[in-house]
Design a protein around this motif. Structure first.
Motif, PDB file in Angstrom:
ATOM      1  N   ALA A  71     -11.064  -2.411   3.689  1.00 23.83           N
ATOM      2  CA  ALA A  71      -9.939  -1.881   4.464  1.00 23.83           C
ATOM      3  C   ALA A  71      -9.264  -2.970   5.280  1.00 23.83           C
ATOM      4  O   ALA A  71      -8.030  -3.023   5.382  1.00 23.83           O
ATOM      5  CB  ALA A  71     -10.430  -0.763   5.381  1.00 23.83           C
TER       6      ALA A  71
ATOM      7  N   ILE B 144      -7.035  -5.041   3.037  1.00 25.94           N
ATOM      8  CA  ILE B 144      -5.850  -4.273   2.638  1.00 25.94           C
ATOM      9  C   ILE B 144      -4.818  -4.277   3.760  1.00 25.94           C
ATOM     10  O   ILE B 144      -3.626  -4.521   3.536  1.00 25.94           O
ATOM     11  CB  ILE B 144      -6.241  -2.827   2.268  1.00 25.94           C
ATOM     12  CG1 ILE B 144      -7.035  -2.804   0.961  1.00 25.94           C
ATOM     13  CG2 ILE B 144      -4.990  -1.951   2.141  1.00 25.94           C
ATOM     14  CD1 ILE B 144      -7.586  -1.433   0.598  1.00 25.94           C
ATOM     15  N   VAL B 145      -5.280  -4.016   4.984  1.00 23.46           N
ATOM     16  CA  VAL B 145      -4.364  -3.965   6.125  1.00 23.46           C
ATOM     17  C   VAL B 145      -3.692  -5.315   6.353  1.00 23.46           C
ATOM     18  O   VAL B 145      -2.479  -5.400   6.597  1.00 23.46           O
ATOM     19  CB  VAL B 145      -5.112  -3.512   7.397  1.00 23.46           C
ATOM     20  CG1 VAL B 145      -4.231  -3.688   8.633  1.00 23.46           C
ATOM     21  CG2 VAL B 145      -5.542  -2.057   7.269  1.00 23.46           C
TER      22      VAL B 145
ATOM     23  N   ASP C  87      -4.460   7.540   3.873  1.00 24.02           N
ATOM     24  CA  ASP C  87      -4.138   6.408   4.721  1.00 24.02           C
ATOM     25  C   ASP C  87      -5.377   5.521   4.803  1.00 24.02           C
ATOM     26  O   ASP C  87      -6.466   5.919   4.380  1.00 24.02           O
ATOM     27  CB  ASP C  87      -3.660   6.862   6.099  1.00 24.02           C
ATOM     28  CG  ASP C  87      -4.698   7.683   6.859  1.00 24.02           C
ATOM     29  OD1 ASP C  87      -5.890   7.307   6.862  1.00 24.02           O
ATOM     30  OD2 ASP C  87      -4.324   8.704   7.462  1.00 24.02           O
ATOM     31  N   VAL C  88      -5.241   4.322   5.340  1.00 25.48           N
ATOM     32  CA  VAL C  88      -6.338   3.357   5.269  1.00 25.48           C
ATOM     33  C   VAL C  88      -7.565   3.838   6.055  1.00 25.48           C
ATOM     34  O   VAL C  88      -8.704   3.627   5.616  1.00 25.48           O
ATOM     35  CB  VAL C  88      -5.884   1.970   5.761  1.00 25.48           C
ATOM     36  CG1 VAL C  88      -7.054   0.997   5.785  1.00 25.48           C
ATOM     37  CG2 VAL C  88      -4.790   1.425   4.855  1.00 25.48           C
TER      38      VAL C  88
ATOM     39  N   TYR D 221       0.880  -1.167   0.000  1.00 28.31           N
ATOM     40  CA  TYR D 221       0.000   0.000   0.000  1.00 28.31           C
ATOM     41  C   TYR D 221       0.916   1.214   0.000  1.00 28.31           C
ATOM     42  O   TYR D 221       1.601   1.505   0.978  1.00 28.31           O
ATOM     43  CB  TYR D 221      -0.893  -0.001   1.249  1.00 28.31           C
ATOM     44  CG  TYR D 221      -2.003   1.034   1.215  1.00 28.31           C
ATOM     45  CD1 TYR D 221      -3.254   0.718   0.686  1.00 28.31           C
ATOM     46  CD2 TYR D 221      -1.808   2.318   1.711  1.00 28.31           C
ATOM     47  CE1 TYR D 221      -4.280   1.648   0.659  1.00 28.31           C
ATOM     48  CE2 TYR D 221      -2.827   3.261   1.687  1.00 28.31           C
ATOM     49  CZ  TYR D 221      -4.064   2.930   1.165  1.00 28.31           C
ATOM     50  OH  TYR D 221      -5.081   3.850   1.134  1.00 28.31           O
TER      51      TYR D 221
ATOM     52  N   TYR E 249      -1.557  -1.361  -4.025  1.00 30.66           N
ATOM     53  CA  TYR E 249      -2.441  -0.197  -4.059  1.00 30.66           C
ATOM     54  C   TYR E 249      -1.610   1.081  -3.973  1.00 30.66           C
ATOM     55  O   TYR E 249      -0.576   1.118  -3.303  1.00 30.66           O
ATOM     56  CB  TYR E 249      -3.402  -0.204  -2.853  1.00 30.66           C
ATOM     57  CG  TYR E 249      -4.171  -1.473  -2.654  1.00 30.66           C
ATOM     58  CD1 TYR E 249      -5.440  -1.644  -3.213  1.00 30.66           C
ATOM     59  CD2 TYR E 249      -3.655  -2.513  -1.876  1.00 30.66           C
ATOM     60  CE1 TYR E 249      -6.161  -2.816  -3.012  1.00 30.66           C
ATOM     61  CE2 TYR E 249      -4.363  -3.690  -1.674  1.00 30.66           C
ATOM     62  CZ  TYR E 249      -5.608  -3.838  -2.246  1.00 30.66           C
ATOM     63  OH  TYR E 249      -6.322  -4.993  -2.045  1.00 30.66           O
TER      64      TYR E 249
ATOM     65  N   SER F 296      -2.495   5.289  -3.107  1.00 31.60           N
ATOM     66  CA  SER F 296      -3.592   6.148  -2.670  1.00 31.60           C
ATOM     67  C   SER F 296      -3.061   7.432  -2.043  1.00 31.60           C
ATOM     68  O   SER F 296      -1.958   7.460  -1.482  1.00 31.60           O
ATOM     69  CB  SER F 296      -4.471   5.418  -1.648  1.00 31.60           C
ATOM     70  OG  SER F 296      -5.582   6.218  -1.275  1.00 31.60           O
TER      71      SER F 296
ATOM     72  N   GLU G 197       1.298   5.031  -0.079  1.00 28.93           N
ATOM     73  CA  GLU G 197       0.518   6.224   0.266  1.00 28.93           C
ATOM     74  C   GLU G 197       1.366   7.474   0.047  1.00 28.93           C
ATOM     75  O   GLU G 197       2.548   7.505   0.388  1.00 28.93           O
ATOM     76  CB  GLU G 197       0.087   6.144   1.729  1.00 28.93           C
ATOM     77  CG  GLU G 197      -0.641   7.370   2.238  1.00 28.93           C
ATOM     78  CD  GLU G 197      -0.674   7.432   3.749  1.00 28.93           C
ATOM     79  OE1 GLU G 197      -0.787   8.549   4.275  1.00 28.93           O
ATOM     80  OE2 GLU G 197      -0.572   6.369   4.404  1.00 28.93           O
TER      81      GLU G 197
END
Length: 277
Positions: A238, A241-242, A217-218, A118, A212, A214, A120
């Motif tokens: 979410a 994803i985490v 943040d999640v 992820y 991902y 983005s 960010e």
């Protein structure tokens, strides 16, 4: 390292080894006309003369360099075509892995149990560049990779549903590596969340890595996704994803603005009309 045996032999080597062969005729260099040493291969107990040693003349070297350059261009064209088919835009065809965290992810990929990333960062921080560099490394290693923004994914899925085809969503669920760029930018209707969940959950269950990028943040992503009421689906997305992602947070700097000659948004070049009086 074991050195590979040269498969070619000269007439003198063939005689020394007692191989049956006819004496080869003279082979002239096609560039300068100088006589060269014929080379053959041993086949079924006899020698077949098929080529010759390099001449080494400037004309031959130049021709070899031109051929090597041509082959390199063709290889680059084939690679770029493959990258484009995967969804990597022209701007990012030359992307290279420069983040240490990205390099660590790639080096540990074989044993990471389907884990993804992820990435960010703020607008212009280099999220898409970093993701495309990773995608490029996977493609060059032979993996089936798809790169798409979450918005374009949903648009393609909608078109496939309109055409009564499931091919659109299957492409995103079944590829080896999915790069879901700019998640959080899409309009999070119930329909959009249902399709995003279907893709993410399918990949989660099959242990297929998803990367991902983005701006959010999640926790912020969850809030954005749930803003039209479907919090349950947003939380499910979410959560997955985490569980499956290592996190890379890019510095808060807009590289696009830094590249501008004005230090901010605006054209990089201006045309100045000069008049002489």
């Amino acid at each position: 390292m074991k050195q590979e045996r040269n498969p070619f032999i000269t007439f003198e080597e063939a005689k020394a080894r007692g191989l049956k062969c006819d004496e080869p005729g003279t082979v002239a260099c096609p560039y300068c006309g100088k006589a060269t040493v014929p080379l053959g291969i041993s086949f079924d107990g006899s020698v077949r003369w098929i080529t010759h040693e390099p001449c080494g003349c400037p004309e031959e070297i130049e021709a070899q360099q031109a051929q090597a350059a041509k082959e390199a261009r063709e290889a680059e064209g084939k690679l770029n075509s493959k990258l484009s088919r995967a969804g990597i835009g022209k701007r990012f065809l030359n992307a290279e892995v420069s983040l240490e965290a990205s390099a660590r992810y790639l080096s540990s990929f074989g044993g990471n149990g389907g884990a993804g990333l992820y990435i960010e960062g703020c607008v212009g921080s280099g999220k898409t560049y970093a993701a495309c560099a990773i995608a490029k490394a996977f493609i060059m290693a032979g993996y089936n990779v798809v790169v798409a923004t979450s918005l374009s994914m949903l648009e393609e899925i909608k078109r496939s549903y309109d055409d009564n085809s499931a091919a659109g969503i299957e492409r995103y669920m079944a590829c080896d590596i999915l790069i879901m760029d700019d998640i959080g930018k899409e309009t999070t209707s119930s329909w959009a969340l249902t399709n995003l969940f279907q893709i993410i959950n399918s990949r989660y269950e099959d242990m297929r890595p998803t990367i991902y990028t983005s701006q959010y943040d999640v926790d912020s992503l969850l809030t954005r996704m749930a803003r039209y009421g479907d919090r349950e689906s947003a939380e499910a997305i979410a959560s997955r994803i985490v569980e499956t992602s290592a996190f890379i947070r890019l510095p808060k700097r807009d590289r696009r603005r830094e590249k501008s000659c004005f230090g901010g948004y605006g054209p990089k070049k201006t045309l100045q009309n000069q008049s002489h009086r």
